[in-house]
Design a protein around this motif. Structure first.
Motif, PDB file in Angstrom:
ATOM      1  N   THR A 118       0.858  -1.180   0.000  1.00  0.00           N
ATOM      2  CA  THR A 118       0.000   0.000   0.000  1.00  0.00           C
ATOM      3  C   THR A 118       0.897   1.234   0.000  1.00  0.00           C
ATOM      4  O   THR A 118       2.116   1.130   0.189  1.00  0.00           O
ATOM      5  N   GLY A 119       0.298   2.394  -0.185  1.00  0.00           N
ATOM      6  CA  GLY A 119       1.061   3.630  -0.086  1.00  0.00           C
ATOM      7  C   GLY A 119       1.784   3.697   1.248  1.00  0.00           C
ATOM      8  O   GLY A 119       2.967   4.047   1.324  1.00  0.00           O
ATOM      9  N   GLU A 120       1.063   3.333   2.298  1.00  0.00           N
ATOM     10  CA  GLU A 120       1.639   3.359   3.641  1.00  0.00           C
ATOM     11  C   GLU A 120       2.866   2.454   3.733  1.00  0.00           C
ATOM     12  O   GLU A 120       3.907   2.849   4.251  1.00  0.00           O
ATOM     13  N   GLN A 121       2.746   1.227   3.232  1.00  0.00           N
ATOM     14  CA  GLN A 121       3.857   0.285   3.347  1.00  0.00           C
ATOM     15  C   GLN A 121       5.064   0.717   2.515  1.00  0.00           C
ATOM     16  O   GLN A 121       6.199   0.419   2.860  1.00  0.00           O
ATOM     17  N   ALA A 122       4.774   1.427   1.413  1.00  0.00           N
ATOM     18  CA  ALA A 122       5.872   1.937   0.589  1.00  0.00           C
ATOM     19  C   ALA A 122       6.455   3.216   1.175  1.00  0.00           C
ATOM     20  O   ALA A 122       7.351   3.822   0.587  1.00  0.00           O
ATOM     21  N   GLY A 123       5.934   3.637   2.319  1.00  0.00           N
ATOM     22  CA  GLY A 123       6.506   4.793   3.026  1.00  0.00           C
ATOM     23  C   GLY A 123       6.081   6.140   2.478  1.00  0.00           C
ATOM     24  O   GLY A 123       6.769   7.140   2.679  1.00  0.00           O
ATOM     25  N   ILE A 124       4.930   6.187   1.796  1.00  0.00           N
ATOM     26  CA  ILE A 124       4.496   7.442   1.182  1.00  0.00           C
ATOM     27  C   ILE A 124       3.612   8.238   2.143  1.00  0.00           C
ATOM     28  O   ILE A 124       2.473   7.895   2.398  1.00  0.00           O
TER      29      ILE A 124
ATOM     30  N   SER B 215       1.543  11.601   3.277  1.00  0.00           N
ATOM     31  CA  SER B 215       0.816  12.641   2.556  1.00  0.00           C
ATOM     32  C   SER B 215       0.163  13.608   3.525  1.00  0.00           C
ATOM     33  O   SER B 215      -0.016  13.299   4.707  1.00  0.00           O
ATOM     34  N   SER B 216      -0.184  14.778   3.012  1.00  0.00           N
ATOM     35  CA  SER B 216      -0.900  15.770   3.817  1.00  0.00           C
ATOM     36  C   SER B 216      -2.325  15.280   4.034  1.00  0.00           C
ATOM     37  O   SER B 216      -2.797  14.396   3.337  1.00  0.00           O
ATOM     38  N   ASN B 217      -3.036  15.864   5.002  1.00  0.00           N
ATOM     39  CA  ASN B 217      -4.386  15.386   5.283  1.00  0.00           C
ATOM     40  C   ASN B 217      -5.464  16.127   4.502  1.00  0.00           C
ATOM     41  O   ASN B 217      -6.613  16.212   4.930  1.00  0.00           O
ATOM     42  N   ALA B 218      -5.098  16.668   3.337  1.00  0.00           N
ATOM     43  CA  ALA B 218      -6.097  17.292   2.466  1.00  0.00           C
ATOM     44  C   ALA B 218      -6.777  16.176   1.685  1.00  0.00           C
ATOM     45  O   ALA B 218      -6.307  15.767   0.628  1.00  0.00           O
ATOM     46  N   TYR B 219      -7.872  15.670   2.265  1.00  0.00           N
ATOM     47  CA  TYR B 219      -8.546  14.525   1.651  1.00  0.00           C
ATOM     48  C   TYR B 219      -8.947  14.823   0.213  1.00  0.00           C
ATOM     49  O   TYR B 219      -9.400  15.908  -0.102  1.00  0.00           O
ATOM     50  N   GLY B 220      -8.756  13.836  -0.658  1.00  0.00           N
ATOM     51  CA  GLY B 220      -9.152  13.963  -2.053  1.00  0.00           C
ATOM     52  C   GLY B 220      -8.121  14.678  -2.906  1.00  0.00           C
ATOM     53  O   GLY B 220      -8.171  14.623  -4.131  1.00  0.00           O
ATOM     54  N   LYS B 221      -7.191  15.392  -2.268  1.00  0.00           N
ATOM     55  CA  LYS B 221      -6.141  16.081  -3.028  1.00  0.00           C
ATOM     56  C   LYS B 221      -4.878  16.180  -2.186  1.00  0.00           C
ATOM     57  O   LYS B 221      -4.245  17.229  -2.114  1.00  0.00           O
ATOM     58  N   GLY B 222      -4.562  15.063  -1.514  1.00  0.00           N
ATOM     59  CA  GLY B 222      -3.382  15.031  -0.660  1.00  0.00           C
ATOM     60  C   GLY B 222      -2.109  15.306  -1.448  1.00  0.00           C
ATOM     61  O   GLY B 222      -2.020  15.018  -2.644  1.00  0.00           O
ATOM     62  N   ARG B 223      -1.137  15.883  -0.764  1.00  0.00           N
ATOM     63  CA  ARG B 223       0.174  16.081  -1.386  1.00  0.00           C
ATOM     64  C   ARG B 223       1.179  15.171  -0.695  1.00  0.00           C
ATOM     65  O   ARG B 223       1.113  14.994   0.518  1.00  0.00           O
ATOM     66  N   ILE B 224       2.078  14.609  -1.478  1.00  0.00           N
ATOM     67  CA  ILE B 224       3.113  13.773  -0.880  1.00  0.00           C
ATOM     68  C   ILE B 224       4.063  14.670  -0.112  1.00  0.00           C
ATOM     69  O   ILE B 224       4.604  15.627  -0.661  1.00  0.00           O
ATOM     70  N   THR B 225       4.237  14.395   1.194  1.00  0.00           N
ATOM     71  CA  THR B 225       5.085  15.250   2.021  1.00  0.00           C
ATOM     72  C   THR B 225       6.452  14.618   2.267  1.00  0.00           C
ATOM     73  O   THR B 225       7.420  15.313   2.514  1.00  0.00           O
ATOM     74  N   ASP B 226       6.514  13.283   2.180  1.00  0.00           N
ATOM     75  CA  ASP B 226       7.774  12.608   2.460  1.00  0.00           C
ATOM     76  C   ASP B 226       7.658  11.163   1.958  1.00  0.00           C
ATOM     77  O   ASP B 226       6.552  10.613   1.893  1.00  0.00           O
ATOM     78  N   ILE B 227       8.784  10.566   1.623  1.00  0.00           N
ATOM     79  CA  ILE B 227       8.781   9.150   1.241  1.00  0.00           C
ATOM     80  C   ILE B 227       9.948   8.446   1.915  1.00  0.00           C
ATOM     81  O   ILE B 227      11.088   8.907   1.836  1.00  0.00           O
ATOM     82  N   ASP B 228       9.649   7.351   2.579  1.00  0.00           N
ATOM     83  CA  ASP B 228      10.696   6.499   3.146  1.00  0.00           C
ATOM     84  C   ASP B 228      10.559   5.113   2.521  1.00  0.00           C
ATOM     85  O   ASP B 228       9.805   4.271   2.994  1.00  0.00           O
ATOM     86  N   PRO B 229      11.279   4.864   1.431  1.00  0.00           N
ATOM     87  CA  PRO B 229      11.060   3.629   0.662  1.00  0.00           C
ATOM     88  C   PRO B 229      11.856   2.440   1.198  1.00  0.00           C
ATOM     89  O   PRO B 229      12.118   1.500   0.450  1.00  0.00           O
TER      90      PRO B 229
ATOM     91  N   GLY C 199      11.875   9.195  -7.614  1.00  0.00           N
ATOM     92  CA  GLY C 199      12.794  10.223  -7.124  1.00  0.00           C
ATOM     93  C   GLY C 199      13.411   9.844  -5.791  1.00  0.00           C
ATOM     94  O   GLY C 199      14.629   9.900  -5.604  1.00  0.00           O
ATOM     95  N   ALA C 200      12.542   9.417  -4.859  1.00  0.00           N
ATOM     96  CA  ALA C 200      13.028   9.076  -3.518  1.00  0.00           C
ATOM     97  C   ALA C 200      13.972   7.878  -3.551  1.00  0.00           C
ATOM     98  O   ALA C 200      14.871   7.756  -2.722  1.00  0.00           O
TER      99      ALA C 200
END
Lengths: 409, 409
Positions: free
Chosen positions: A96-102, A104-118, A162-163
């Protein structure tokens, strides 16, 4: 040995059969020591079906719950894709996005990626797996899922590439790459071998639909090359990167974009004094109406009054009408008129920076076609003209053939 | 003020309309300061549809990916249920198993709940929300989803109720409660007001389908009362708890259970020496065949040989045949016979412990009906008889009316 992130959209994974097409293609193209990460969208119309299910329950946009609902589509497709790889004999794990370390901001429906830990993705690759990551979703600091909005899976793929410092991020799509203009409008459109992030962003902003601006921004931020190519062929597509690698691909004008989701708003008889324009555009911004091109013309007879003309998207016309009706009560205005039959045609090219004659050429071409220009706006690497909607195809044809094709010799 | 966990199965949340039925019922019954947690399953046939989708991709049981796929069903229903509560004006939040703090073992497809930290559920309740938790799923220490197997949502509800020290866990189902025997077989079946965990476990183990044994175990471990009741009426159902609260509900025999998923295996002419039985049943266990009743009869003529008879479920018949064919090569055995037309009828009641005459009464009733008993097995609170399948309804009728109803006066 290469690390490659490949993104496949919903139509590419719509059925088990199509999933196996991807699996076969990926395995056939994979070198022994290549590390492959796939980012996939929800199968076919799944997302639309989930939206319609939610509409049967409520018309309110409950963002957190809606995002949880929509994110299940990608969870289904990653699990099935991982099974499909294993069925064909290659180890695979879904994340999932979570497991891949992605994050995101809590703007539901239009979240922005804030950090990635892959780190978990790397670990799974080390174990010999192909890793299948859910596009379009990230996890907030509170552990809730947010979706990333339109084109979100592209953003996931490019950001993850990128990450991970991937060699390339391949975006598989239903077209062969990025064209010098929309091939459905102009049969003379040519596929670009390369384009810069800046040009691609400008093309996307000005109406070219092939890539979402946010994904291109991610590529630019991380410096990861994006290869836009076809799901249905092995042809090379278009590489989006920082700068051209082959001067043969560099041109004054890279492409022509058009946008018909445009309405022109004219405010007549507005007071010509400091603060009035600020009031008007601040009020529109507060009402969530995005304004694009703006022109203010001082009247020569009575310079106490002025006319202000600007463009908005047609989606915002109803909203804008309400706001302007209200505004008429607080500021002086003879009246306002909204014309929805407008279009914007633009040329984009990093090479036009040192070429002052380009704008004149563009205006000359439109003039020769008898097309009236209502507003002109320019950026460092683009020039846009507002014209009547029913002339947009002629305009694109003429500009493309005379400026883009001629420039390519 | 009460803390109540309510569990609704897949058929209760199959459509948005049915979801609103639940919402209306829950809100109508909720006192101002009640804290309500709902545990829900996937909508209608969703889980079956996901299984069939996976089967189109592979016939291999890839546990981790399968569990991810199946767990999306509950994620959809919790999101929609939360929306439905909000649509009706009550704040609600959905939580996955992970968010509700439900830890599980990594036995994919049949995970066990290893720990629950419901702090996030408490926090949401404090905020005035009804909390909707996904049944049937937990999260491993590695952050992967496991599903909890058949009846897993019941287990989720009871375990969560236990961990939260809820006043009661209500299991909503399509019957009115737990009956003294299967009402589809015996029209004289009476609904039990109360039953102990021990009796319910024994009833479930012996064929009563209303509750999964594991959920009852959870209730027993945490001491949380389980109220089994109807989705379609407001009638009181059956309370499962540690001991009877009203002596009027206490009886020698609580209920009669029957099980037709039974096959009898007879091994003829096996050597009567130490270690042979161990070899046979260890081999069956290694092959994942569960053995239930066992009887070994020493022959009076030739006591060097013996016959061993035991029962297995019919699902395991093919498997058992293979294992026994192989076993014939390593141990002495004249032959084996498998009879699939058997059934087991059982009586259950904690009250029979100090009543030695109960078994004799049961055998007498079956004898009076001319029903032959092939194997008898007993536990502290149950007696089971293996009989021919075509006599099972008569047996249940007679035992139920003469032992259960008469005992109730």
């Amino acid at each position: 040995m290469a690390l490659i992130v490949k993104k496949f959209g919903g139509s590419s994974v719509a059925t088990p059969e199509k999933m196996f097409n991807i699996v076969n293609r990926v395995l056939a193209g994979k070198k022994e020591d290549d590390n492959i990460v796939l980012v996939v969208s929800a199968m076919g119309d799944t997302t639309d079906e989930l939206v319609s299910l939610a509409k049967q329950v409520t018309s309110h946009p409950y963002g957190r719950e809606m995002d949880r609902l929509l994110s299940t589509g990608e969870q289904m497709s990653i699990a099935l894709m991982a099974m499909a790889f294993m069925e064909k004999g290659h180890p695979a794990v879904s994340m999932t996005g979570e497991q891949a370390g992605i994050k995101s901001s809590n703007a539901y429906g239009k979240g922005r990626i804030t950090d990635i830990d892959p780190s978990r993705v790397f670990e799974a690759l080390k174990g010999g797996n192909i890793v299948i990551v859910a596009g379009f979703q990230g996890i907030t600091d509170d552990g809730d899922i947010t979706t990333l909005g339109r084109g979100g899976s592209d953003t996931t793929a490019v950001a993850l590439a990128g990450a991970m410092k991937a060699d390339v991020c391949e975006i598989f799509t239903d077209v062969e790459g990025v064209y010098s203009t929309d091939p459905r409008i102009s049969p003379n459109a040519v596929k670009l071998a390369e384009i810069t992030y800046g040009e691609m962003l400008e093309m996307a902003r000005l109406g070219a639909g092939v890539m979402q601006p946010r994904a291109v921004e991610m590529g630019s931020r991380y410096g990861v090359p994006i290869h836009v190519r076809s799901t249905f062929s092995d042809n090379e597509g278009t590489i989006i990167r920082e700068a051209y690698t082959m001067s043969a691909n560099e041109h004054v004008i890279t492409g022509v974009a058009d946008d018909t989701n445009v309405a022109k708003v004219s405010l007549a008889g507005v007071e010509n004094k400091p603060g009035v324009a600020h009031t008007i555009f601040q009020t529109l911004a507060d009402g969530n109406v995005d304004v694009d091109m703006i022109v203010q013309s001082v009247r020569t007879i009575n310079d106490a009054l002025t006319d202000i003309v600007f463009t908005i998207t047609r989606d915002d016309v109803v909203l804008a009408k309400d706001i302007l009706e209200n505004l008429k009560k607080t500021i002086r205005m003879d009246d306002f008129v909204i014309n929805e039959h407008m279009a914007k045609v633009s040329i984009v090219g990093a090479g036009m920076l040192g070429q002052p004659g380009v704008a004149a050429k563009m205006f000359g071409i439109l003039s020769a076609e008898g097309i009236n220009i209502e507003i002109i706006s320019t950026s460092e690497i683009s020039i846009s003209c507002l014209i009547a909607e029913d002339r947009v195809k002629e305009a694109v044809h003429a500009i493309h053939d005379k400026l883009v094709l001629d420039g390519r010799g």
